[in-house]
Design an enzyme around this catalytic site. Structure first.
Site, PDB file in Angstrom:
ATOM      1  N   GLN A   1       0.807  -1.210   0.000  1.00  0.00           N
ATOM      2  CA  GLN A   1       0.000   0.000   0.000  1.00  0.00           C
ATOM      3  C   GLN A   1       0.849   1.271   0.000  1.00  0.00           C
ATOM      4  O   GLN A   1       0.316   2.374  -0.036  1.00  0.00           O
ATOM      5  CB  GLN A   1      -0.921  -0.002   1.222  1.00  0.00           C
TER       6      GLN A   1
ATOM      7  N   HIS B   1      -0.850  -0.109   5.773  1.00  0.00           N
ATOM      8  CA  HIS B   1      -1.345   0.885   6.734  1.00  0.00           C
ATOM      9  C   HIS B   1      -0.427   2.103   6.850  1.00  0.00           C
ATOM     10  O   HIS B   1       0.100   2.419   7.918  1.00  0.00           O
ATOM     11  CB  HIS B   1      -1.565   0.247   8.113  1.00  0.00           C
TER      12      HIS B   1
ATOM     13  N   TYR C   1      -9.305   6.961  19.975  1.00  0.00           N
ATOM     14  CA  TYR C   1     -10.360   6.339  19.177  1.00  0.00           C
ATOM     15  C   TYR C   1     -10.356   4.814  19.254  1.00  0.00           C
ATOM     16  O   TYR C   1     -11.078   4.157  18.514  1.00  0.00           O
ATOM     17  CB  TYR C   1     -10.303   6.886  17.750  1.00  0.00           C
TER      18      TYR C   1
ATOM     19  N   TYR D   1      -8.820 -10.792  10.068  1.00  0.00           N
ATOM     20  CA  TYR D   1      -9.088 -11.439   8.784  1.00  0.00           C
ATOM     21  C   TYR D   1      -9.159 -12.956   8.921  1.00  0.00           C
ATOM     22  O   TYR D   1      -9.832 -13.630   8.153  1.00  0.00           O
ATOM     23  CB  TYR D   1      -8.020 -11.037   7.769  1.00  0.00           C
TER      24      TYR D   1
END
Length: 382
Positions: free
Chosen positions: A100, A162, A265, A276
């Site tokens: 990513q 990420h 959070y 997963y």
């Protein structure tokens, strides 16, 4: 390149409109240029500006009708009056292109006409892998110049997941950018590293002295909020002074959050998703001292990109949020009133992996997709 939306030309006649959750009458072609989509609060058609991109990520508008689109592999494409010029900016540094990682978001300085600064986030390579960096530069014609890396997140990692990462400014001129936790869950709760956080800076990279952890020993002073998994959507509502973020969950638990100063959070201590593999990450969805999302998606739609729409071109959409869905392969319109989630509507079902949604200076909505890689423009129909 074909400029008008053409189903046959793109070979996507079946998936563009199949399975749409709302009425989209294919026989209505009153514009003469494409199939009109009748959604709940607006009618529009799609103008396909360009195809053939690989992994488009961010977009921003320069003066005089030009806009820029980033490709994850480290390229910035130049469009002029909605047409690809065949040119790219030159002089961008090497990126850590793994999984990513790569070149991600792009935004102009709020006073670009005076400063000339353009900001990007990208995975910057180093000895031990790479990490998300915030860089700014200026342009001389199509050449990148005056490059400044104004924040480098640490630690570096060889992981390919990420990285975050989005950029936005508030009405006071503060810059916010997001980072993922790089696949190490515990990073998100650790104030001693930059990962799994939203950071707040001055436009030159200086750290505001009133940041919530600026005076806390051992904490990264740039942190504005923490406990994030992988924030790939960040947008600001200037009228109400609200910062919104969308965050990837694992299997389930994608989140829409209102980001407040110094708040936690929750990831991975609380989550609405599972791993997963099917393993339980946490038995808890709530915990004292940790924020709740104003909405979450289970199963995951893989939220990416976030727009708070302020224009008048689609009157029924004003003050709505729009997020892309990578796994869901659609765009979602979200109604939020007084900071509370009210409802949502799926749009562009099966259009592709929606990576980003942006508002042009003239109030139109543009969409970036992967698989296929396209730049789309939504044309309102009265």
């Amino acid at each position: 390149m074909e400029h008008i939306f053409s189903l046959a030309g793109l070979g996507i006649a079946l998936f563009l409109f199949a399975g749409c959750g709302h009425v989209q009458r294919q026989g209505d072609t009153s514009t003469g240029t494409g199939i009109v989509i009748h959604s709940e609060k607006a009618s529009f058609y799609i103008d396909t500006l360009h195809t053939g991109l690989e992994n488009p990520w961010g977009m921003t508008w320069l003066p005089e009708g030009r806009f820029l689109v980033t490709e994850r592999k480290g390229e910035i494409w130049i469009f002029d009056n909605d047409q690809y010029t065949g040119k790219k900016l030159s002089g961008f540094p090497d990126v850590y292109q793994r999984g990513q990682g790569g070149l991600m978001d792009i935004q102009l300085h709020p006073n670009y006409a005076e400063t000339g600064w353009i900001y990007v986030t990208y995975a910057k390579p180093g000895k031990d892998g790479g990490s998300t960096a915030l860089m700014r530069f200026q342009l001389i014609d199509n050449q990148i110049d005056h490059i400044e890396t104004i924040y480098q997140t640490l630690p570096l990692s060889a992981a390919g997941i990420h990285f975050g990462s989005r950029i936005t400014f508030d009405k006071r001129g503060y810059l916010y950018f997001s980072t993922g936790e790089r696949g190490i869950k515990e990073n998100a709760q650790d104030l001693a590293n930059d990962m799994g956080k939203i950071h707040r800076l001055h436009d030159d990279g200086r750290i505001p002295t009133d940041n919530p952890f600026a005076n806390q020993p051992g904490a990264k002073p740039s942190i504005w909020s923490y406990g994030h998994r992988n924030v790939q959507g960040l947008t600001y509502d200037a009228a109400n002074d609200v910062l919104y973020a969308t965050e990837h969950g694992p299997r389930g638990g994608d989140e829409l959050n209102i980001i407040d100063r110094g708040k936690n959070y929750g990831w991975p201590s609380i989550t609405y998703g599972i791993d997963y593999s099917g393993a339980i990450i946490s038995e808890l969805t709530e915990r004292e001292g940790m924020e709740q999302p104003i909405h979450y998606w289970t199963p995951s739609i893989a939220t990416c990109g976030l727009l708070y729409y302020t224009g008048d071109r689609y009157p029924g959409w004003k003050s709505n949020l729009f997020t892309g869905a990578l796994a869901g392969r659609h765009m979602t319109r979200i109604e939020v009133i007084n900071e509370r989630y009210i409802d949502e509507e799926k749009l562009l079902q099966n259009i592709g992996r929606v990576r980003n949604i942006a508002q042009s200076p003239d109030g139109l909505i543009y969409v970036l997709t992967e698989d296929p890689g396209m730049v789309l423009k939504l044309i309102p129909v009265d």
